[in-house]
Design a protein around this motif. Structure first.
Motif, PDB file in Angstrom:
ATOM      1  N   CYS A  19     100.756  12.393 -89.193  1.00 32.65           N
ATOM      2  CA  CYS A  19     100.452  11.008 -88.828  1.00 32.65           C
ATOM      3  C   CYS A  19     101.709  10.144 -88.880  1.00 32.65           C
ATOM      4  O   CYS A  19     101.950   9.320 -87.989  1.00 32.65           O
ATOM      5  CB  CYS A  19      99.393  10.438 -89.768  1.00 32.65           C
ATOM      6  SG  CYS A  19      97.748  11.156 -89.568  1.00 32.65           S
ATOM      7  N   LEU A  22     104.112  10.236 -85.842  1.00 32.21           N
ATOM      8  CA  LEU A  22     103.636   9.817 -84.524  1.00 32.21           C
ATOM      9  C   LEU A  22     104.651   8.961 -83.759  1.00 32.21           C
ATOM     10  O   LEU A  22     104.843   9.174 -82.550  1.00 32.21           O
ATOM     11  CB  LEU A  22     102.307   9.068 -84.660  1.00 32.21           C
ATOM     12  CG  LEU A  22     101.082   9.957 -84.884  1.00 32.21           C
ATOM     13  CD1 LEU A  22      99.858   9.116 -85.255  1.00 32.21           C
ATOM     14  CD2 LEU A  22     100.785  10.788 -83.637  1.00 32.21           C
ATOM     15  N   LEU A  46      93.732  16.729 -84.226  1.00 33.28           N
ATOM     16  CA  LEU A  46      94.156  15.408 -84.670  1.00 33.28           C
ATOM     17  C   LEU A  46      94.854  14.639 -83.549  1.00 33.28           C
ATOM     18  O   LEU A  46      94.667  13.425 -83.400  1.00 33.28           O
ATOM     19  CB  LEU A  46      95.101  15.542 -85.868  1.00 33.28           C
ATOM     20  CG  LEU A  46      95.654  14.248 -86.471  1.00 33.28           C
ATOM     21  CD1 LEU A  46      94.536  13.412 -87.083  1.00 33.28           C
ATOM     22  CD2 LEU A  46      96.714  14.562 -87.513  1.00 33.28           C
ATOM     23  N   LEU A  47      95.651  15.332 -82.743  1.00 28.17           N
ATOM     24  CA  LEU A  47      96.468  14.687 -81.713  1.00 28.17           C
ATOM     25  C   LEU A  47      95.823  14.688 -80.333  1.00 28.17           C
ATOM     26  O   LEU A  47      96.451  14.257 -79.369  1.00 28.17           O
ATOM     27  CB  LEU A  47      97.828  15.394 -81.631  1.00 28.17           C
ATOM     28  CG  LEU A  47      98.667  15.412 -82.907  1.00 28.17           C
ATOM     29  CD1 LEU A  47      99.921  16.248 -82.703  1.00 28.17           C
ATOM     30  CD2 LEU A  47      99.033  14.001 -83.342  1.00 28.17           C
ATOM     31  N   LEU A 159     100.752   3.036 -85.995  1.00 30.73           N
ATOM     32  CA  LEU A 159     100.942   4.439 -85.630  1.00 30.73           C
ATOM     33  C   LEU A 159     100.185   4.827 -84.361  1.00 30.73           C
ATOM     34  O   LEU A 159     100.537   5.790 -83.697  1.00 30.73           O
ATOM     35  CB  LEU A 159     100.522   5.346 -86.790  1.00 30.73           C
ATOM     36  CG  LEU A 159     101.354   5.204 -88.059  1.00 30.73           C
ATOM     37  CD1 LEU A 159     100.822   6.113 -89.167  1.00 30.73           C
ATOM     38  CD2 LEU A 159     102.824   5.505 -87.789  1.00 30.73           C
ATOM     39  N   LEU A 161      97.119   6.070 -83.479  1.00 25.71           N
ATOM     40  CA  LEU A 161      96.309   7.267 -83.255  1.00 25.71           C
ATOM     41  C   LEU A 161      94.978   6.863 -82.637  1.00 25.71           C
ATOM     42  O   LEU A 161      94.225   6.072 -83.219  1.00 25.71           O
ATOM     43  CB  LEU A 161      96.062   7.992 -84.581  1.00 25.71           C
ATOM     44  CG  LEU A 161      95.207   9.263 -84.486  1.00 25.71           C
ATOM     45  CD1 LEU A 161      95.952  10.346 -83.716  1.00 25.71           C
ATOM     46  CD2 LEU A 161      94.833   9.772 -85.876  1.00 25.71           C
ATOM     47  N   ALA A 251      89.141  10.726 -88.174  1.00 25.76           N
ATOM     48  CA  ALA A 251      89.932   9.525 -87.890  1.00 25.76           C
ATOM     49  C   ALA A 251      89.047   8.440 -87.284  1.00 25.76           C
ATOM     50  O   ALA A 251      89.147   7.261 -87.654  1.00 25.76           O
ATOM     51  CB  ALA A 251      91.086   9.870 -86.949  1.00 25.76           C
ATOM     52  N   HIS A 269      96.836   8.225 -94.624  1.00 20.29           N
ATOM     53  CA  HIS A 269      97.664   8.191 -93.418  1.00 20.29           C
ATOM     54  C   HIS A 269      96.835   8.341 -92.153  1.00 20.29           C
ATOM     55  O   HIS A 269      97.166   7.744 -91.123  1.00 20.29           O
ATOM     56  CB  HIS A 269      98.736   9.266 -93.513  1.00 20.29           C
ATOM     57  CG  HIS A 269      99.669   9.043 -94.658  1.00 20.29           C
ATOM     58  ND1 HIS A 269     100.491   7.947 -94.749  1.00 20.29           N
ATOM     59  CD2 HIS A 269      99.875   9.756 -95.797  1.00 20.29           C
ATOM     60  CE1 HIS A 269     101.178   7.996 -95.870  1.00 20.29           C
ATOM     61  NE2 HIS A 269     100.828   9.092 -96.526  1.00 20.29           N
ATOM     62  N   VAL A 270      95.750   9.102 -92.205  1.00 22.83           N
ATOM     63  CA  VAL A 270      94.847   9.179 -91.055  1.00 22.83           C
ATOM     64  C   VAL A 270      94.224   7.810 -90.804  1.00 22.83           C
ATOM     65  O   VAL A 270      94.148   7.339 -89.658  1.00 22.83           O
ATOM     66  CB  VAL A 270      93.759  10.251 -91.280  1.00 22.83           C
ATOM     67  CG1 VAL A 270      92.688  10.161 -90.206  1.00 22.83           C
ATOM     68  CG2 VAL A 270      94.380  11.646 -91.283  1.00 22.83           C
ATOM     69  N   ALA A 273      96.809   5.522 -89.387  1.00 22.89           N
ATOM     70  CA  ALA A 273      97.117   5.867 -87.998  1.00 22.89           C
ATOM     71  C   ALA A 273      96.027   5.385 -87.048  1.00 22.89           C
ATOM     72  O   ALA A 273      96.307   4.950 -85.930  1.00 22.89           O
ATOM     73  CB  ALA A 273      97.304   7.372 -87.864  1.00 22.89           C
TER      74      ALA A 273
END
Length: 337
Positions: A19, A22, A46-47, A159, A161, A251, A269-270, A273
């Motif tokens: 994360c 990113l 995740l991505l 970040l 995400l 997430a 961090h998730v 993000a």
């Protein structure tokens, strides 16, 4: 500079570190060159919402297999290793060695005797940086060496995400099954993987906080991975247990909660993000180095001392009240409009 240049990036091995890398990934994508992401298998999910078009080579931690996977991908793309540029974000010898053995000339931090494995060994900044800034600095240095656009000098404040639509639907389905409303619960993460310098990374007050919130009519839920369910139940036995979700759906789940309360861990961090509001608790780690990269995070505690429940509870309640006030103001403005 070869006209058919391809980029390869080795991402870190931990969820939170991926994360925090990113911004580095985004500046690599912005070059417009073909990019291959090399990371642990779980990173693909995740991505999925931010790098759907990128090639992905799973790295399983066995150097022979990882080297073979990279060589196979090069063959499939009809690419010559000499026309590739690699970036190794982790400091480990193995991450640099796999790229070297696959024939990919690589940039990375000069650390742990890796200079012989790197085509472009880069000195770490003299001033300690947050992990996000450190990896971003390394990425920009590498792009500059390669004569490619290096993006803004500093990473942005978010970040960015973005889970996929399917991942959002999975999070919503988990909430519907549990009878929880979007924005109507606090999501806790009462687990953390491993130790930090021999010290437990889990805040010891999750059970007490959960019971105090429940006594005020606040739903508290948790959604640990299968391997951490038993620990989560021990640490917060009265919290509602949601079914395990993939990382992308998790997430999305963090953004459905009114607030996320967690240790300085992958969950923090998730959540950062994904743009979720959170309270992150410190007791053994350095917030200046690994704290959540988010304007919507409140950090309590320090590397030497966990915050008391009596400190965390009012912070949580204040954030919940501000959320409710903001929702009411938005509803009023909408009605007036």
């Amino acid at each position: 500079m070869p006209s058919n240049l391809r980029l390869y990036v080795r991402l870190p091995n931990w969820v939170g570190d991926v994360c925090m890398s990113l911004p580095s990934l985004y500046v690599l994508q912005a070059t417009g060159l073909p990019l291959t992401i090399c990371a642990r298998p779980w990173a693909r999910d995740l991505l999925a919402g931010v790098a759907p078009a990128q090639d992905f080579v799973p790295m399983r931690g066995a150097w022979r297999a990882d080297r073979a996977a990279l060589r196979q991908q090069l063959r499939e793309r009809g690419a010559s290793a000499r026309d590739c540029r690699g970036l190794s974000l982790p400091d480990s010898l193995s991450s640099a060695a796999v790229f070297r053995l696959a024939g990919i000339p690589t940039a990375g931090y000069r650390d742990d005797g890796r200079s012989l494995l790197l085509r472009w060994p880069i000195d770490k900044p003299g001033t300690p940086l947050h992990a996000v800034e450190s990896w971003y600095y390394l990425t920009r240095k590498a792009l500059t060496y390669w004569g490619l656009p290096a993006g803004a000098e500093q990473p942005g404040p978010a970040l960015g995400l973005t889970p996929t639509a399917d991942q959002g639907m999975a999070a919503d389905a988990a909430l519907a099954e549990a009878g929880l409303a979007r924005g109507g619960f606090v999501l806790i993460a009462p687990t953390a993987t491993g130790l930090h310098r021999g010290r437990n990374k889990v805040w010891p007050g999750f059970d007490a906080l959960t019971r105090r919130l429940q006594a005020q009519g606040i739903d508290v839920a948790m959604c640990p991975p299968p391997s951490e369910v038993d620990e989560a139940r021990r640490n917060a036995p009265s919290a509602r247990l949601l079914p395990a979700l993939g990382l992308g759906a998790f997430a999305a789940l963090t953004t459905r909660a009114a607030l996320v309360v967690c240790n300085d861990s992958g969950v923090s961090h998730v959540a950062a993000a994904a743009g979720a509001r959170q309270v992150t608790l410190f007791g053994v780690t350095e917030r200046d180095r690994t704290g959540p990269w988010s304007r919507d995070a409140v950090c309590l505690g320090s590397s030497q001392h966990w915050p008391a429940v009596e400190e965390v509870e009012p912070a949580v309640l204040a954030l919940l009240q501000s959320t409710e006030a903001g929702a009411k103001d938005g509803a009023t403005a909408g009605a007036a409009g």
